[in-house]
Design a protein around this motif. Sequence first.
Motif, mmCIF file in Angstrom:
data_model
loop_
_atom_site.group_PDB
_atom_site.id
_atom_site.type_symbol
_atom_site.label_atom_id
_atom_site.label_comp_id
_atom_site.label_asym_id
_atom_site.label_seq_id
_atom_site.Cartn_x
_atom_site.Cartn_y
_atom_site.Cartn_z
ATOM 1 N N SER A 54 0.831 -1.209 0.000
ATOM 2 C CA SER A 54 0.000 0.000 0.000
ATOM 3 C C SER A 54 0.864 1.258 0.000
ATOM 4 N N SER A 77 -6.855 3.972 -3.442
ATOM 5 C CA SER A 77 -6.772 2.547 -3.134
ATOM 6 C C SER A 77 -5.760 2.287 -2.030
ATOM 7 N N MET A 92 -7.303 3.410 1.425
ATOM 8 C CA MET A 92 -8.298 2.483 1.949
ATOM 9 C C MET A 92 -7.657 1.165 2.381
ATOM 10 N N SER A 93 -6.722 0.649 1.590
ATOM 11 C CA SER A 93 -6.072 -0.616 1.941
ATOM 12 C C SER A 93 -5.184 -0.450 3.175
ATOM 13 N N SER A 95 -7.395 -0.427 6.157
ATOM 14 C CA SER A 95 -7.970 -1.762 6.324
ATOM 15 C C SER A 95 -6.954 -2.722 6.929
ATOM 16 N N TRP A 107 -8.059 -5.915 -1.029
ATOM 17 C CA TRP A 107 -7.572 -5.313 -2.271
ATOM 18 C C TRP A 107 -8.694 -5.142 -3.289
ATOM 19 N N SER A 124 -10.955 -2.251 -2.053
ATOM 20 C CA SER A 124 -10.229 -0.985 -2.165
ATOM 21 C C SER A 124 -10.128 -0.528 -3.615
ATOM 22 N N SER A 133 -12.153 2.726 -4.996
ATOM 23 C CA SER A 133 -11.384 3.867 -5.492
ATOM 24 C C SER A 133 -11.772 4.212 -6.926
#
Length: 315
Positions: free
Chosen positions: A83, A126, A129-130, A133, A169, A172, A176
Motif C-alpha cells: 500500500s 486505493s 483504503m487498503s 484496512s 484489495w 479498495s 477507489s
Amino acid sequence: MTVPSPLWPAPGSLNATLASDLPINVTNKTFCSTDWPVVIPNELFLTLGALSFLENLLVVAAIVKNRNLHSPMYYFICCLAVSDMLVSISNVVETFFMLLIDHGVLVVRSSTMQQMDNVMDMLICSSLMSSLSFLSIIAIDRYITIFYALRYHNIMTFQRAMMIIVAVWLVSSVSSAIFIAYDSTAVILCLVVFFLSMVILIMALYIHMFALARQHARRISSMQRKQSSPQFTSMKGAITLTILLGVFFVCWGPFFLHLILILTCPTHPTCTCYFSYFSLYLILVICNSVVDPIIYAFRSQELRRTLKEVVFCFW
C-alpha cells in the motif's frame, strides 16, 4: 479528479486544485502568512517517493525470502508495505511527468493529462483504503493472538488470511475506481466516515487489549513469574502496531482534516489558510511511507536480519 477535491494532485498538475481552487479571501491575511498556496519543489516529492518505494520493496522482498516470516501478521505487514508502494508509485510517476512537462521535454494534451491524473488518484485512494484496512486487520490479529492464544492458529489460518487480503484489495480497488468516476462531495464524506470508523474500531480493540494485558501483568507480577515468550511476542507485535498507528495518524491526520474542512467550511478565512499548506500535507503522507519500513526493521530482529541479507545480495 475535479473540484471539489482531487485526492492526490502533484504540484503543477492540472488537478492541483484542492488548495488553489479554494480562494484565499483577502481578509484571510489576519490568519495566514501568505495569500498563495505553499509550493514544494517537485524534486523533493520525487526523491521521497523513490526512497519510499525502495524501502518498501526491500520489506516485501525480505518477507518473501524468509520462511520464518511466513505468518498471517507478516503477510498483512507485507500488504501494508505494498500500500505504501502505491503511494510512492503514484507520486514518482506523476511528479516525473510534471518535471518533463515543466522543462518542455514532454507535451501532452489536457485530456491525456486528465486521464493520467485520474489513474494516479485511483492509486492513492486505493492505497489509503487498503492501508487503513490492513492496520485494522493487524489490530484484530494482535487481539486474537492475545485473547485467544491457544486457538489462534485455528482462527487465523493461511486460507483465511489469503481471503482477507484478496477481499481488502478487491474492495479498495473497486471503491477507489467508483470514487474517481463519481467525484463529488459525497466521495470526501465517504472517505472521512471510513477513516473515522477504522479509528474507532482500532481504538476500541486497543483499549480492551492493553487493559487486559495490564491485568495479566499484575497477576504475573504478584505470582512472581516472568511473562511467557508467546505473550511477550504478542504484546511486542501490539506495541509495533501502536507505533505504526501513531505515525499513520500524524502523517495522514492533516490530510483528513483538510477533507473535513472542505466539507464544513470551504470559504471560511481560517479554513482557506489551512488549505494553502496542502503541499505540506502531501509531504507528510509520503513521509509515512518512508518511516513505516524503518519501524518494521526496528521492532523485528528477524526482519532486520533478513533485510540486511537482501541488501547485501544486491550490493
